[in-house]
Design a protein around this motif. Structure first.
Motif, PDB file in Angstrom:
ATOM      1  N   TYR A 136       1.539   0.646   5.495  1.00 14.43           N
ATOM      2  CA  TYR A 136       1.401  -0.795   5.315  1.00 14.43           C
ATOM      3  C   TYR A 136       0.148  -1.334   6.011  1.00 14.43           C
ATOM      4  CZ  TYR A 136       2.915  -5.636   4.769  1.00 14.43           C
ATOM      5  OH  TYR A 136       2.996  -6.961   4.425  1.00 14.43           O
ATOM      6  N   ASN A 137      -0.041  -1.004   7.273  1.00 12.50           N
ATOM      7  CA  ASN A 137      -1.181  -1.542   8.024  1.00 12.50           C
ATOM      8  C   ASN A 137      -2.499  -0.879   7.670  1.00 12.50           C
ATOM      9  OD1 ASN A 137       0.387  -3.382   9.399  1.00 12.50           O
ATOM     10  ND2 ASN A 137       0.610  -2.110  11.206  1.00 12.50           N
ATOM     11  N   LEU A 138      -2.464   0.378   7.236  1.00 16.75           N
ATOM     12  CA  LEU A 138      -3.699   1.118   7.004  1.00 16.75           C
ATOM     13  C   LEU A 138      -4.179   1.109   5.560  1.00 16.75           C
ATOM     14  CD1 LEU A 138      -3.056   4.246   9.240  1.00 16.75           C
ATOM     15  CD2 LEU A 138      -4.353   2.184   9.796  1.00 16.75           C
ATOM     16  N   HIS A 139      -3.250   1.092   4.600  1.00 13.18           N
ATOM     17  CA  HIS A 139      -3.641   1.315   3.213  1.00 13.18           C
ATOM     18  C   HIS A 139      -3.221   0.225   2.233  1.00 13.18           C
ATOM     19  CE1 HIS A 139      -4.878   5.310   4.370  1.00 13.18           C
ATOM     20  NE2 HIS A 139      -3.709   5.476   4.957  1.00 13.18           N
ATOM     21  N   ARG A 140      -2.107  -0.451   2.488  1.00 13.74           N
ATOM     22  CA  ARG A 140      -1.595  -1.401   1.496  1.00 13.74           C
ATOM     23  C   ARG A 140      -2.485  -2.633   1.430  1.00 13.74           C
ATOM     24  NH1 ARG A 140       1.829  -5.307  -0.125  1.00 13.74           N
ATOM     25  NH2 ARG A 140       3.207  -4.745  -1.836  1.00 13.74           N
ATOM     26  N   LEU A 141      -2.959  -2.955   0.230  1.00 15.53           N
ATOM     27  CA  LEU A 141      -3.841  -4.093   0.033  1.00 15.53           C
ATOM     28  C   LEU A 141      -3.031  -5.386  -0.059  1.00 15.53           C
ATOM     29  CD1 LEU A 141      -6.300  -2.562  -2.584  1.00 15.53           C
ATOM     30  CD2 LEU A 141      -6.401  -2.471  -0.076  1.00 15.53           C
ATOM     31  N   HIS A 142      -3.569  -6.440   0.529  1.00 20.23           N
ATOM     32  CA  HIS A 142      -2.890  -7.734   0.567  1.00 20.23           C
ATOM     33  C   HIS A 142      -3.780  -8.789  -0.071  1.00 20.23           C
ATOM     34  CE1 HIS A 142       0.220  -6.462   3.518  1.00 20.23           C
ATOM     35  NE2 HIS A 142      -0.703  -5.557   3.773  1.00 20.23           N
ATOM     36  N   SER A 143      -3.244  -9.485  -1.034  1.00 19.10           N
ATOM     37  CA  SER A 143      -4.032 -10.521  -1.700  1.00 19.10           C
ATOM     38  C   SER A 143      -4.430 -11.622  -0.722  1.00 19.10           C
ATOM     39  CB  SER A 143      -3.253 -11.112  -2.876  1.00 19.10           C
ATOM     40  OG  SER A 143      -2.044 -11.707  -2.430  1.00 19.10           O
ATOM     41  N   SER A 144      -3.568 -11.934   0.244  1.00 17.77           N
ATOM     42  CA  SER A 144      -3.886 -12.991   1.206  1.00 17.77           C
ATOM     43  C   SER A 144      -4.990 -12.587   2.178  1.00 17.77           C
ATOM     44  CB  SER A 144      -2.631 -13.404   1.981  1.00 17.77           C
ATOM     45  OG  SER A 144      -2.155 -12.315   2.746  1.00 17.77           O
ATOM     46  N   LEU A 145      -5.343 -11.299   2.203  1.00 16.30           N
ATOM     47  CA  LEU A 145      -6.414 -10.805   3.075  1.00 16.30           C
ATOM     48  C   LEU A 145      -7.640 -10.393   2.268  1.00 16.30           C
ATOM     49  CD1 LEU A 145      -4.313  -8.560   5.509  1.00 16.30           C
ATOM     50  CD2 LEU A 145      -4.984 -10.953   5.806  1.00 16.30           C
ATOM     51  N   GLY A 146      -7.764 -10.935   1.069  1.00 18.62           N
ATOM     52  CA  GLY A 146      -8.902 -10.594   0.222  1.00 18.62           C
ATOM     53  C   GLY A 146      -8.806  -9.189  -0.335  1.00 18.62           C
ATOM     54  N   TYR A 147      -7.609  -8.748  -0.622  1.00 19.81           N
ATOM     55  CA  TYR A 147      -7.334  -7.405  -1.149  1.00 19.81           C
ATOM     56  C   TYR A 147      -7.868  -6.318  -0.219  1.00 19.81           C
ATOM     57  CZ  TYR A 147      -5.515  -9.765  -5.143  1.00 19.81           C
ATOM     58  OH  TYR A 147      -4.758 -10.573  -5.945  1.00 19.81           O
ATOM     59  N   ARG A 148      -7.612  -6.525   1.077  1.00 21.61           N
ATOM     60  CA  ARG A 148      -7.903  -5.534   2.103  1.00 21.61           C
ATOM     61  C   ARG A 148      -6.608  -5.201   2.822  1.00 21.61           C
ATOM     62  NH1 ARG A 148     -12.571  -8.729   5.175  1.00 21.61           N
ATOM     63  NH2 ARG A 148     -11.226 -10.430   4.535  1.00 21.61           N
ATOM     64  N   SER A 149      -6.585  -4.064   3.482  1.00 20.10           N
ATOM     65  CA  SER A 149      -5.425  -3.714   4.308  1.00 20.10           C
ATOM     66  C   SER A 149      -5.502  -4.520   5.594  1.00 20.10           C
ATOM     67  CB  SER A 149      -5.433  -2.220   4.627  1.00 20.10           C
ATOM     68  OG  SER A 149      -6.470  -1.924   5.540  1.00 20.10           O
ATOM     69  N   PRO A 150      -4.373  -4.658   6.309  1.00 23.67           N
ATOM     70  CA  PRO A 150      -4.425  -5.356   7.588  1.00 23.67           C
ATOM     71  C   PRO A 150      -5.436  -4.720   8.559  1.00 23.67           C
ATOM     72  CG  PRO A 150      -2.166  -5.205   6.884  1.00 23.67           C
ATOM     73  CD  PRO A 150      -2.989  -4.371   5.915  1.00 23.67           C
TER      74      PRO A 150
ATOM     75  N   GLU B 237      -8.230  -3.063   7.787  1.00 20.35           N
ATOM     76  CA  GLU B 237      -9.580  -3.442   7.344  1.00 20.35           C
ATOM     77  C   GLU B 237      -9.891  -4.894   7.694  1.00 20.35           C
ATOM     78  OE1 GLU B 237     -10.598  -0.997   3.326  1.00 20.35           O
ATOM     79  OE2 GLU B 237      -8.887  -2.391   3.212  1.00 20.35           O
ATOM     80  N   TYR B 238      -8.918  -5.755   7.490  1.00 21.02           N
ATOM     81  CA  TYR B 238      -9.094  -7.184   7.791  1.00 21.02           C
ATOM     82  C   TYR B 238      -9.389  -7.380   9.273  1.00 21.02           C
ATOM     83  CZ  TYR B 238      -8.195 -12.159   8.188  1.00 21.02           C
ATOM     84  OH  TYR B 238      -8.299 -13.498   8.469  1.00 21.02           O
ATOM     85  N   GLU B 239      -8.596  -6.745  10.141  1.00 22.07           N
ATOM     86  CA  GLU B 239      -8.800  -6.897  11.582  1.00 22.07           C
ATOM     87  C   GLU B 239     -10.135  -6.324  12.031  1.00 22.07           C
ATOM     88  OE1 GLU B 239      -5.447  -5.485  13.779  1.00 22.07           O
ATOM     89  OE2 GLU B 239      -4.116  -7.005  12.946  1.00 22.07           O
TER      90      GLU B 239
END
Length: 99
Positions: free
Chosen positions: A76-90, A92-94
């Protein structure tokens, strides 16, 4: 259906808010009845249920707990992409936020 007075409600009680303030904890919930306060948490738990828990049977609570930890930290934190984070993983976002 009768609703308990606000001062008796667990997460909106004055005592709870005062204790959180004393401990330096900022409460993330707003007023009673605002459903969007929990939207991110609800989405997160729905994802775990849909992508992990419903797909397997668990021999013990400890096995489920370990699987949940591995899911969050390893996928979840390393690979799953999140639309609310600009389609980045948590992660990558951090990383981008820290740079």
């Amino acid at each position: 259906m009768l609703q308990p007075p606000v001062e008796l409600a667990q997460y909106t009680s004055q005592q709870f808010a005062a204790l959180a303030d004393q401990l330096g904890v900022r409460l993330s919930v707003g007023r009673t009845g605002q459903c969007w306060d929990n939207a991110l948490a609800e989405s997160f738990f729905a994802t775990i249920k849909r992508e992990l828990l419903d797909a397997h049977s668990w021999p013990s609570r400890a096995a489920a707990r370990t699987a949940i930890f591995d899911f969050i930290e390893g996928w979840y934190n390393l690979h799953r992409l999140h639309s609310s984070l600009g389609y980045r993983s948590p992660a990558e976002y951090e990383t981008a936020l820290a740079a």
